[in-house]
Design an enzyme around this catalytic site. Structure first.
Site, PDB file in Angstrom:
ATOM      1  N   LYS A   1       0.848  -1.204   0.000  1.00 43.10           N
ATOM      2  CA  LYS A   1       0.000   0.000   0.000  1.00 43.10           C
ATOM      3  C   LYS A   1       0.882   1.252   0.000  1.00 43.10           C
ATOM      4  CE  LYS A   1      -3.964  -1.796   2.627  1.00 43.10           C
ATOM      5  NZ  LYS A   1      -4.980  -1.615   1.557  1.00 43.10           N
TER       6      LYS A   1
ATOM      7  N   ARG B   1     -10.366 -11.473   1.856  1.00 51.13           N
ATOM      8  CA  ARG B   1     -11.212 -12.532   1.289  1.00 51.13           C
ATOM      9  C   ARG B   1     -10.519 -13.888   1.340  1.00 51.13           C
ATOM     10  NH1 ARG B   1     -11.650  -9.150  -4.193  1.00 51.13           N
ATOM     11  NH2 ARG B   1     -11.322  -7.517  -2.674  1.00 51.13           N
TER      12      ARG B   1
HETATM   13  N1  BES Z   1      -8.200  -3.719   4.382  1.00 47.49           N
HETATM   14  C1  BES Z   1      -8.256  -3.323   3.026  1.00 47.49           C
HETATM   15  C2  BES Z   1      -9.494  -2.504   2.695  1.00 47.49           C
HETATM   16  C3  BES Z   1      -9.517  -1.094   3.197  1.00 47.49           C
HETATM   17  C4  BES Z   1      -8.772  -0.104   2.594  1.00 47.49           C
HETATM   18  C5  BES Z   1     -10.349  -0.750   4.236  1.00 47.49           C
HETATM   19  C6  BES Z   1      -8.837   1.200   3.049  1.00 47.49           C
HETATM   20  C7  BES Z   1     -10.422   0.561   4.685  1.00 47.49           C
HETATM   21  C8  BES Z   1      -9.666   1.534   4.081  1.00 47.49           C
HETATM   22  C9  BES Z   1      -8.265  -4.555   2.123  1.00 47.49           C
HETATM   23  O1  BES Z   1      -7.505  -5.618   2.561  1.00 47.49           O
HETATM   24  C10 BES Z   1      -7.701  -4.128   0.816  1.00 47.49           C
HETATM   25  O2  BES Z   1      -6.556  -3.767   0.775  1.00 47.49           O
HETATM   26  N2  BES Z   1      -8.523  -4.150  -0.221  1.00 47.49           N
HETATM   27  C11 BES Z   1      -8.099  -3.720  -1.512  1.00 47.49           C
HETATM   28  C12 BES Z   1      -8.722  -4.635  -2.528  1.00 47.49           C
HETATM   29  C13 BES Z   1      -8.191  -4.422  -3.914  1.00 47.49           C
HETATM   30  C14 BES Z   1      -6.740  -4.826  -3.996  1.00 47.49           C
HETATM   31  C15 BES Z   1      -9.032  -5.215  -4.876  1.00 47.49           C
HETATM   32  C16 BES Z   1      -8.571  -2.279  -1.704  1.00 47.49           C
HETATM   33  O3  BES Z   1      -9.660  -1.926  -1.277  1.00 47.49           O
HETATM   34  O4  BES Z   1      -7.800  -1.488  -2.256  1.00 47.49           O
HETATM   35 MN    MN Z   2      -5.481  -5.451   1.910  1.00 47.69          MN
END
Ligand code: BES
Ligand code: MN
Ligand code: ZN
Length: 495
Positions: free
Chosen positions: A278, A352
């Site tokens: 990230k 997931r």
């Molecule tokens: N925990 C995150 C989702 C998230 C991001 C929650 C920001 C709250 C604030 C999750 O594990 C994630 O990183 N999801 C990705 C999915 C994508 C790679 C398809 C996302 O939302 O960017």
């Molecule tokens: Mn994630």
């Protein structure tokens, strides 16, 4: 904080602060009218000055009253003189407790359960007073050297007439149980990732289990999960030095043969994204990626405290998601517990991967319904902002029950479609399904992924990415969706 009922008539009360409602035309609520004449005159004089016109949630503190066992009076505007909507009632209560911040009031007496609120009885109103006071009082000071809090109230009494004492008593005990559950959820959520690890969460669950006879805890270690074939879950924790845990909380409040309600909560104690790292800005907030798991703990605490006549299973798959030489790589193919193979196209779609194996594991409990809570997608924030949690599921009755509960609890939900057309987006060239579905409809495709592991039971998914914590200056856990889930359980138990 201590919460008790108060049946003493208001004119003979001893309190640091009496909380009284006033309507727009400067009409006092009827609980105020029994105050002695001297005090009533002062209130009316103050109101006549126009400093509080009864506008909703407008507050005014009368800081001294001559010769009275009531030290202060806090007037709060209730708007037009008619039954309040439940939202406006909560707004007035929020204003009340906010305005007690930074005062020296220790004992507050609240008469607002006497106010008429649409479709609400004294039980609900009493409960709301406690939940909102509790929300205002919560401060995460564990790691502050200076633990001075700006809310000094340590006891709240809620007035109730003898005739409605039983309802008030129920509201009080439920309010306290739910508030304690919310506090546990908030505390665990606010703890940093270096303290709140999967092992720490498991220890907290065990500690909770030791407090209640009907609650037992079981923790699966990585070797146990290996045996079960949880290849998706374990792939995420391979990149972390902290061992993954799969925590089971088993609350037996109902008859042995009654099918349980299964609650699953995503417990990523830190999500850096893994190899699909990230960006740095705001990454600290990914300590909150275990809020779903914390919700399961808080909800089971409340359920056990209320001794609900239900069987409830809580499941918390817990891990970290970090970059490492042994971490998942884009393109890796995993074999899930269900046997379905998964191509990892983005290692940041890890939630997931934990949840799919946990859903398969849930089958062995022969569930009545399964509800999972997860901070699953940033896309949910784009779609819905920070107001409702996203709701998706394969069972209309369950979704409707959750929406009904969310309305009573003021912990809102918005349902999104889970149509099969979206499943297309999860196609993989090399495995049974891919772990991401492209840039469109990210919250829906995440739920579509989960749905493929939830075919054997009635299931709903709550995406709490926008609701589990606040960002910015007021950063902190909200405790949502504990209010909604505890209301759902109350409805299932007594509805
Ligand atoms: N925990 C995150 C989702 C998230 C991001 C929650 C920001 C709250 C604030 C999750 O594990 C994630 O990183 N999801 C990705 C999915 C994508 C790679 C398809 C996302 O939302 O960017
Ligand atoms: Mn994630
Ligand atoms: Zn995550």
């Amino acid at each position: 904080m201590e919460y008790v009922l108060e049946t003493t008539p208001v004119n003979t009360l001893h309190t640091d602060c009496l909380i009284i409602g006033v309507y727009k035309d400067l009409q006092l609520t009827h609980s105020a009218t029994s105050l002695n004449e001297n005090i009533l005159n002062i209130i009316n004089k103050v109101l006549a000055r126009g400093d509080n016109n009864g506008e909703l949630a407008c507050t005014l503190l009368i800081n001294a009253l001559p010769d009275s066992s009531i030290e202060r009076i806090l007037l709060v505007g209730l708007g037009d003189q008619k039954a309040l909507s439940s939202k406006n009632f909560r707004k007035a209560l929020q204003a009340v407790f906010l305005s007690l911040k930074k005062t020296q009031v220790k004992l507050a007496t609240c008469t607002l359960a006497d106010v008429d609120v649409c479709d609400s009885d004294r039980q609900w109103k009493t409960r709301q007073i406690i939940e909102i006071a509790n929300d205002t009082a919560y401060q995460f000071t564990t790691y502050k050297s200076n633990k001075d809090v700006d809310f000094n109230v340590d006891k709240i009494t809620v007035t109730a007439p003898e005739s409605e004492l039983a309802l008030a008593q129920l509201g009080l005990s439920q309010g306290i149980a739910i508030a304690d559950g919310i506090n546990l959820t908030k505390l665990l959520s606010d703890l940093p990732g270096n303290i709140c690890t999967p092992t720490y969460l498991a220890e907290q669950a065990i500690a909770l289990g030791s407090q209640y006879d009907k609650l037992s805890i079981n923790v699966l270690e990585e070797a146990d999960m290996e045996q079960l074939g949880m290849g998706a879950l374990l792939s995420v924790s391979r990149g972390s030095r902290q061992p993954a845990k799969l925590i089971t909380l088993d609350y037996q409040g109902g008859d042995k043969n009654v099918k349980p309600i299964v609650l699953i909560g995503k417990g990523l104690t830190f999500d850096a994204g893994g190899i699909s790292l990230k960006p740095g800005l705001g990454m600290d907030e990914m300590k909150y990626d275990m809020c779903g798991g914390a919700t399961v703990l808080g909800t089971l605490k409340a359920a056990a405290e209320m001794q609900l006549p239900l069987n409830i299973i809580g499941l918390i798959p817990s891990s970290e998601n970090l970059p490492d030489g042994d971490a998942n790589k884009p393109g890796d193919i995993l074999i899930s517990m269900s046997g379905k193979t998964i191509e990892v196209l983005n290692t940041d779609a890890e939630g997931r991967l934990l949840l799919c194996d946990t859903l398969t594991y849930a089958e062995r409990f022969n569930p009545d319904v399964v509800i999972d809570m997860a901070t699953l997608t940033g896309a949910c924030l784009v779609a819905l902002g920070r107001v409702p949690s996203g709701l998706l599921g394969n069972c209309d009755a369950l979704c409707n029950d959750l929406i009904a509960a969310s309305e009573v609890a003021n912990d809102s939900l918005w349902r999104l479609p889970l149509w099969e057309e979206y499943q297309e987006q999860l196609k993989s060239n090399f495995a049974d399904l891919a772990n991401i579905g492209g840039k469109d409809a990210g919250t829906i495709t995440a739920a579509c992924f989960l749905s493929q592991f939830a075919e054997k039971f009635n299931w709903a998914h709550l995406d709490i990415a926008g609701t589990a914590w606040r960002t910015g200056q007021n950063k902190g856990a909200t405790g949502r969706p504990v209010p909604l889930l505890t209301q759902y359980l109350l409805n299932r138990a007594y509805g």
